[in-house]
Design a protein around this motif. Sequence first.
Motif, PDB file in Angstrom:
ATOM      1  N   ASN A  16       0.871  -1.177   0.000  1.00  0.00           N
ATOM      2  CA  ASN A  16       0.000   0.000   0.000  1.00  0.00           C
ATOM      3  C   ASN A  16       0.910   1.230   0.000  1.00  0.00           C
ATOM      4  N   ARG A  17       0.906   1.915  -1.100  1.00  0.00           N
ATOM      5  CA  ARG A  17       1.811   3.076  -1.233  1.00  0.00           C
ATOM      6  C   ARG A  17       1.099   4.302  -0.706  1.00  0.00           C
ATOM      7  N   ILE A  18       1.672   4.866   0.335  1.00  0.00           N
ATOM      8  CA  ILE A  18       0.993   5.976   0.983  1.00  0.00           C
ATOM      9  C   ILE A  18       1.944   7.153   1.202  1.00  0.00           C
ATOM     10  N   VAL A  19       1.471   8.325   0.828  1.00  0.00           N
ATOM     11  CA  VAL A  19       2.214   9.550   1.118  1.00  0.00           C
ATOM     12  C   VAL A  19       1.343  10.394   2.042  1.00  0.00           C
ATOM     13  N   HIS A  20       1.918  10.759   3.187  1.00  0.00           N
ATOM     14  CA  HIS A  20       1.171  11.552   4.168  1.00  0.00           C
ATOM     15  C   HIS A  20       1.832  12.915   4.314  1.00  0.00           C
ATOM     16  N   VAL A  21       1.025  13.959   4.167  1.00  0.00           N
ATOM     17  CA  VAL A  21       1.542  15.329   4.268  1.00  0.00           C
ATOM     18  C   VAL A  21       1.047  15.943   5.571  1.00  0.00           C
ATOM     19  N   THR A  22       1.980  16.438   6.382  1.00  0.00           N
ATOM     20  CA  THR A  22       1.602  17.179   7.601  1.00  0.00           C
ATOM     21  C   THR A  22       1.928  18.642   7.362  1.00  0.00           C
ATOM     22  N   ARG A  23       0.949  19.496   7.638  1.00  0.00           N
ATOM     23  CA  ARG A  23       1.178  20.936   7.455  1.00  0.00           C
ATOM     24  C   ARG A  23       1.425  21.566   8.815  1.00  0.00           C
ATOM     25  N   LYS A  24       2.574  22.222   8.946  1.00  0.00           N
ATOM     26  CA  LYS A  24       2.933  22.821  10.230  1.00  0.00           C
ATOM     27  C   LYS A  24       3.051  24.334  10.104  1.00  0.00           C
ATOM     28  N   GLY A  25       3.217  24.989  11.247  1.00  0.00           N
ATOM     29  CA  GLY A  25       3.319  26.452  11.266  1.00  0.00           C
ATOM     30  C   GLY A  25       1.925  27.063  11.323  1.00  0.00           C
ATOM     31  N   ASN A  26       1.857  28.356  11.644  1.00  0.00           N
ATOM     32  CA  ASN A  26       0.561  29.029  11.825  1.00  0.00           C
ATOM     33  C   ASN A  26      -0.333  28.908  10.603  1.00  0.00           C
ATOM     34  N   ASP A  27       0.284  29.058   9.413  1.00  0.00           N
ATOM     35  CA  ASP A  27      -0.516  29.032   8.189  1.00  0.00           C
ATOM     36  C   ASP A  27      -0.382  27.699   7.453  1.00  0.00           C
ATOM     37  N   GLY A  28       0.240  26.720   8.088  1.00  0.00           N
ATOM     38  CA  GLY A  28       0.339  25.392   7.483  1.00  0.00           C
ATOM     39  C   GLY A  28       1.250  25.331   6.275  1.00  0.00           C
ATOM     40  N   SER A  29       2.166  26.276   6.154  1.00  0.00           N
ATOM     41  CA  SER A  29       2.967  26.318   4.919  1.00  0.00           C
ATOM     42  C   SER A  29       4.275  25.532   5.044  1.00  0.00           C
ATOM     43  N   TRP A  30       4.562  25.011   6.239  1.00  0.00           N
ATOM     44  CA  TRP A  30       5.747  24.166   6.403  1.00  0.00           C
ATOM     45  C   TRP A  30       5.274  22.719   6.305  1.00  0.00           C
ATOM     46  N   HIS A  31       5.638  22.042   5.220  1.00  0.00           N
ATOM     47  CA  HIS A  31       5.133  20.685   5.002  1.00  0.00           C
ATOM     48  C   HIS A  31       6.166  19.643   5.410  1.00  0.00           C
ATOM     49  N   GLU A  32       5.667  18.572   5.998  1.00  0.00           N
ATOM     50  CA  GLU A  32       6.515  17.400   6.218  1.00  0.00           C
ATOM     51  C   GLU A  32       5.846  16.210   5.567  1.00  0.00           C
ATOM     52  N   ILE A  33       6.638  15.341   4.953  1.00  0.00           N
ATOM     53  CA  ILE A  33       6.020  14.189   4.294  1.00  0.00           C
ATOM     54  C   ILE A  33       6.613  12.886   4.820  1.00  0.00           C
ATOM     55  N   ARG A  34       5.772  11.851   4.802  1.00  0.00           N
ATOM     56  CA  ARG A  34       6.253  10.488   5.033  1.00  0.00           C
ATOM     57  C   ARG A  34       5.751   9.673   3.867  1.00  0.00           C
TER      58      ARG A  34
END
Length: 306
Positions: A16-34
Motif C-alpha cells: 500500500n503506497r501511501i504519502v502523508h503530508v503534515t502541514r505545520k506552522g501558523n498558516d500550514g505552509s511548512w510541510h513534512e512528508i512520510r
Amino acid sequence: MTKHVLAQNQYGKAENRIVHVTRKGNDGSWHEIRDLNVSVALRGEFREVHLTGDNANCLPTDTTKNTVYAFAKEHGISSPEAFGILLAKHFVTSQAPIHEAQIRIEEYAWERISVPTRKEQHSFVRKGQETRTSQITFSEHTGQLQVISGLKDLTVMNSTNSEFHGFIKDKYTTLREAYDRILATKVTSRWAYSAAAASDGEFDWDRSYAKVRSHLLDAFAETYSYSLQQTLNQMAERVLDHCPRVNEVRLNLPNKHHFLVDLEPFGLKNDNEVYYAADRMYGLIEGTIHRDGVQPVIATSDWIVA
Ligand SMILES: O=c1[nH]c(=O)c2[nH]c(=O)[nH]c2[nH]1
C-alpha cells in the motif's frame, strides 16, 4: 485418497503506497512528508476460508488497505515503527479470528529542497544519489567533439503549488480539475554543451554538473505549476539562462501520480493529507529546449521507464 494438510497461511494487502503530508506552522505552509510502502499479513483461523468457501472469518484485503489509509489520517505517521505497531495491534484486537498481524513497511526518505527566498517549504528530493550520465562523440570527419551530459533517477516532489485544469474534455475524459495537487517526477535529463566548451581543456565538468543539477532542482521547487509541461519548460529554461555553455536541454518527466484517498466512507475528511502513490500508469512528459539558432543534437527516441 491422500490426505492434504493446509499448513502456514496468511493474507492481506501488500504494498500500500501511501504519502502523508503534515502541514505545520501558523498558516500550514511548512510541510513534512512520510512516504511508505506498507504490507499487511494476517494470520489466524482461516481454515474454513481456504477449505469450504465460508468467509465468515475473512477480513477483506481491501479493508486492510483502507485501514492503512484511514489510520494515517486518524493517527498521523510519526515513524514507520509507531504506525506499524498501531496497525498490527488493531487487526489482532479488533477481530477475534485474527491472532497475529505482521506489518512490513519500507520508507522512502526525502530531503528538503530549501528555497531560501520563501517561507513556505513544500519541495523535496528523494534521498540517495541519482545516476550521472555522459555521452562523448568525436568525429574524425568534422574534428568535432560533442559532449552530452545528464542525470537520471532524480526524484522530486512538491506537496502543493501545483494545479491542473482547463484541459480538453471529450466524451472519454473523467479526470477532475485539480487546484491543489502533489506534483512528483523522476527526472531524466540530458544537456548538450557547446563545441567550445567541449574542446576547452580547462572546463570544469564536475562543477558544471552540480550547477545544472541545482538549477533543475531550484526551478522545480520554485515553479508554481499549472502542468508538468510548464514545469519542464521552466526547468530547462533555468539551465539555459544560468549555464551559458549549455546549448540544449532535454527532459523526460514521468508524472508520478498521487491520488487523494477517499476517506468519506469512514467518516473522515481528507484535507490533502493522505495520498495513494501510484507507480503505474504514469503520464510521460518529454521535451527539448535549445538556444535559438542551435541545431538540436540530443536523441528524442530513448525509452524512459519511470
Ligand atoms: O501536468 C499534467 N499534464 C498533463 O498533460 C496531464 N494529463 C493528466 O491526466 N494529468 C496531467 N498533468
